[in-house]
Scaffold this motif. Structure first.
Motif, PDB file in Angstrom:
ATOM      1  N   TYR A 125      20.680  75.403   5.226  1.00  7.01           N
ATOM      2  CA  TYR A 125      22.160  75.398   4.872  1.00  7.01           C
ATOM      3  C   TYR A 125      22.691  74.121   4.831  1.00  7.01           C
ATOM      4  CZ  TYR A 125      21.353  80.350   5.656  1.00  7.01           C
ATOM      5  OH  TYR A 125      20.699  81.717   5.622  1.00  7.01           O
ATOM      6  N   ARG A 126      23.599  73.750   4.074  1.00  3.27           N
ATOM      7  CA  ARG A 126      24.337  72.280   4.112  1.00  3.27           C
ATOM      8  C   ARG A 126      25.657  72.580   4.815  1.00  3.27           C
ATOM      9  NH1 ARG A 126      25.356  69.454  -1.324  1.00  3.27           N
ATOM     10  NH2 ARG A 126      26.914  70.853  -1.586  1.00  3.27           N
ATOM     11  N   VAL A 127      25.862  71.404   5.644  1.00  8.39           N
ATOM     12  CA  VAL A 127      26.994  71.497   6.655  1.00  8.39           C
ATOM     13  C   VAL A 127      28.160  70.892   5.422  1.00  8.39           C
ATOM     14  CG1 VAL A 127      28.129  70.654   8.510  1.00  8.39           C
ATOM     15  CG2 VAL A 127      26.103  71.456   8.508  1.00  8.39           C
ATOM     16  N   LYS A 128      29.472  71.506   5.691  1.00  4.33           N
ATOM     17  CA  LYS A 128      30.438  71.017   4.816  1.00  4.33           C
ATOM     18  C   LYS A 128      30.879  69.545   5.444  1.00  4.33           C
ATOM     19  CE  LYS A 128      33.066  75.018   4.317  1.00  4.33           C
ATOM     20  NZ  LYS A 128      34.366  76.174   4.784  1.00  4.33           N
ATOM     21  N   GLU A 129      31.277  68.754   4.401  1.00  9.17           N
ATOM     22  CA  GLU A 129      31.607  67.239   4.811  1.00  9.17           C
ATOM     23  C   GLU A 129      32.620  67.225   6.023  1.00  9.17           C
ATOM     24  OE1 GLU A 129      30.794  63.895   3.841  1.00  9.17           O
ATOM     25  OE2 GLU A 129      29.243  64.817   2.812  1.00  9.17           O
ATOM     26  N   GLY A 130      32.594  66.322   7.053  1.00 10.17           N
ATOM     27  CA  GLY A 130      33.356  66.296   7.915  1.00 10.17           C
ATOM     28  C   GLY A 130      33.585  67.234   9.283  1.00 10.17           C
ATOM     29  N   MET A 131      32.684  68.102   9.039  1.00 12.55           N
ATOM     30  CA  MET A 131      32.506  69.373   9.951  1.00 12.55           C
ATOM     31  C   MET A 131      31.546  69.069  11.328  1.00 12.55           C
ATOM     32  SD  MET A 131      35.057  70.931   9.251  1.00 12.55           S
ATOM     33  CE  MET A 131      34.950  72.233  10.289  1.00 12.55           C
ATOM     34  N   SER A 132      30.889  67.904  11.260  1.00 14.05           N
ATOM     35  CA  SER A 132      29.819  67.652  12.287  1.00 14.05           C
ATOM     36  C   SER A 132      30.185  67.925  13.643  1.00 14.05           C
ATOM     37  CB  SER A 132      29.420  66.132  12.171  1.00 14.05           C
ATOM     38  OG  SER A 132      28.187  66.042  12.870  1.00 14.05           O
TER      39      SER A 132
END
Length: 116
Positions: free
Chosen positions: A9-16
């Motif tokens: 699954y890809r993580v949304k930008e800026g959500m690390s």
């Protein structure tokens, strides 16, 4: 019958940083997490994290039986919070990638212990 799966699954930008918080939350509440796995017939569930070409991904690896409840159908507080993090962090515009299972190496006695 055991089902073995691994999905990316890809993580949304800026959500690390929120992903870090999510994974720490799961680790800190492992006692309750493990209770919910039983009702899901989830014998093994592991989350891997990767950054590749500047993009962050989470991989879910699982070994489960049939007939368990789906996490979406759970009323347990830990699952509700887990799904809140999921909605906040997982990029729904990215189609999840199910990796192809080629070889399953689980000794029969371990398989038997899982499904008893």
């Amino acid at each position: 019958m055991l089902m073995v799966e691994c999905t990316r699954y890809r993580v949304k930008e800026g959500m690390s940083s929120t992903v870090t918080e999510w994974l720490q939350f799961l680790n800190a509440n492992m006692k309750d997490v493990l209770v919910t796995l039983e009702q899901e017939k989830m014998y093994v569930e592991t989350i891997f994290r990767e950054v590749s070409n500047g993009q962050e991904f989470l991989y879910w690896y699982s070994v489960r039986g049939q007939g368990g409840i789906d996490v979406d159908d759970s009323d347990h507080w830990i699952d509700r919070k887990h799904l809140e993090y999921w909605d906040a962090c997982i990029d729904s515009t990215y189609r999840p990638v199910d990796l192809e299972t080629e070889v399953i190496m689980i000794p029969k006695k371990v398989q038997n212990a899982m499904v008893d």
